[in-house]
Design an enzyme around this catalytic site. Structure first.
Site, short mmCIF file in Angstrom:
data_model
loop_
_atom_site.label_atom_id
_atom_site.label_comp_id
_atom_site.label_asym_id
_atom_site.label_seq_id
_atom_site.Cartn_x
_atom_site.Cartn_y
_atom_site.Cartn_z
N CYS A 1 0.87 -1.18 0.00
CA CYS A 1 0.00 0.00 0.00
C CYS A 1 0.90 1.23 0.00
CB CYS A 1 -0.95 -0.02 1.19
SG CYS A 1 -0.17 -0.10 2.82
N ARG B 1 -2.26 -0.90 5.53
CA ARG B 1 -3.48 -1.37 4.87
C ARG B 1 -3.20 -2.68 4.14
NH1 ARG B 1 -5.08 3.69 1.30
NH2 ARG B 1 -2.81 3.89 1.31
#
Length: 306
Positions: free
Chosen positions: A256, A261
């Protein structure tokens, strides 16, 4: 009898190959389960949130707070926490060899999942995520405590880091240059992936180039969760990723912007679907700033220095 054993063995291999053994209950706990087991001394609850003050505002009773940006990283290098410091941290949190650790946090467990990835790297067993995290716990008006208590010290032993769970810059460059049969999954927003923006609004950490690693497919992390923040059912998850040709037939690297994430997607792909996955925590802030590496920028944006 021999034929029956052969059939059972074949079925076992088939189920393992498709990740059927990675049942959600092995790696996730529900809010109901956690509330019923809060007083179990073998259950250690740890909050890993991104937003300051969340834990102090109120936390799951008995929980200990880990600050991702100081407790779970090396304070000098850009690296995860070292083995010795991680062992001290866990023991001070009351984690023992026979503990069941439940991680939870805000923003749909982004950093709690990152914590789970660090725990996995160091070989800590019996670590689970609270499905839905703080969002679901609070939405259900379950109890919160304002005052934390120091638990008795634990005796957990931390193993050396398992490098197989982590992708490095050379690994993703090799994938970008098609020198390895690896699937790259970019879990950022479509605008980040396409190069329309350098980073989400209000985010300080960015790359001077926009776009994505060549060959990466875009499956935003949010496609893995339901409206209440829990992970989607396994078969639904499998279809989400299969639609982008991510089916476990080859090793996967997730990334990410800074690796948190993508840990959420690492968790879904590895723990729930049983695929072979590495998380690239250098992510776009490293790759997009690296000299001499190829990128794909569909939007053609150019950084202007501001």
């Amino acid at each position: 009898m021999k034929r029956i054993r052969t059939l059972l063995a074949s079925a076992t291999l088939l189920l393992a190959a498709h990740g059927a053994f990675a049942a959600a209950s092995d790696v996730l706990v529900t809010t109901e389960w956690l509330e019923k087991n809060l007083n179990d001394p073998k259950v250690r609850v740890i909050e890993v949130s991104v937003n300051p003050g969340q834990f102090e505002r109120g936390h799951i009773p008995g929980a200990v707070n880990f600050a991702w940006h100081t407790d779970l990283v090396d304070p000098v290098r850009r690296d995860i926490v070292g083995r010795e410091n991680f062992e001290k941290l866990l023991r001070s949190a009351g984690v023992s060899q026979d503990s069941t650790v439940v991680l939870y946090g805000d923003t749909n467990n982004w950093f709690a999942a990152w914590g789970a990835w660090v725990f996995d790297i160091y070989g800590i067993k019996n670590v689970k995520l609270l499905d839905g995290g703080r969002k679901k716990w609070e939405a259900e008006s379950r109890p919160l405590a304002a005052v934390s208590k120091q638990p008795p010290a634990g005796n957990v032993r931390v193993a050396g880091a398992d490098a197989r769970l982590r992708a490095r810059l050379p690994d993703v460059i090799a994938a970008a240059e098609k020198k390895g049969d690896v699937a790259l999954v970019d879990i950022r927003s479509a605008d980040e992936y396409q190069g329309k923006v350098f980073a989400p609004a209000g985010i300080q950490e960015l790359s001077i180039r926009a776009g994505h690693i060549p060959g990466a497919v875009n499956v935003p992390w949010g496609e893995a969760v339901a409206a209440d923040g829990t992970f989607k059912p396994v078969e639904e998850l499998r279809k989400v990723y299969a639609a982008k040709s991510i089916d476990g037939s080859k090793p996967i690297i997730t990334y990410c912007r800074i690796g948190e994430r993508s840990s959420h997607t690492w968790f879904a792909l590895s723990k729930l679907l049983g695929y072979e996955v590495r998380n690239y925590d250098g992510s776009w802030t490293e790759y997009g700033n690296a000299v001499g590496v190829p990128i794909t920028n569909l939007a053609g944006t150019v950084w202007g220095g501001k």
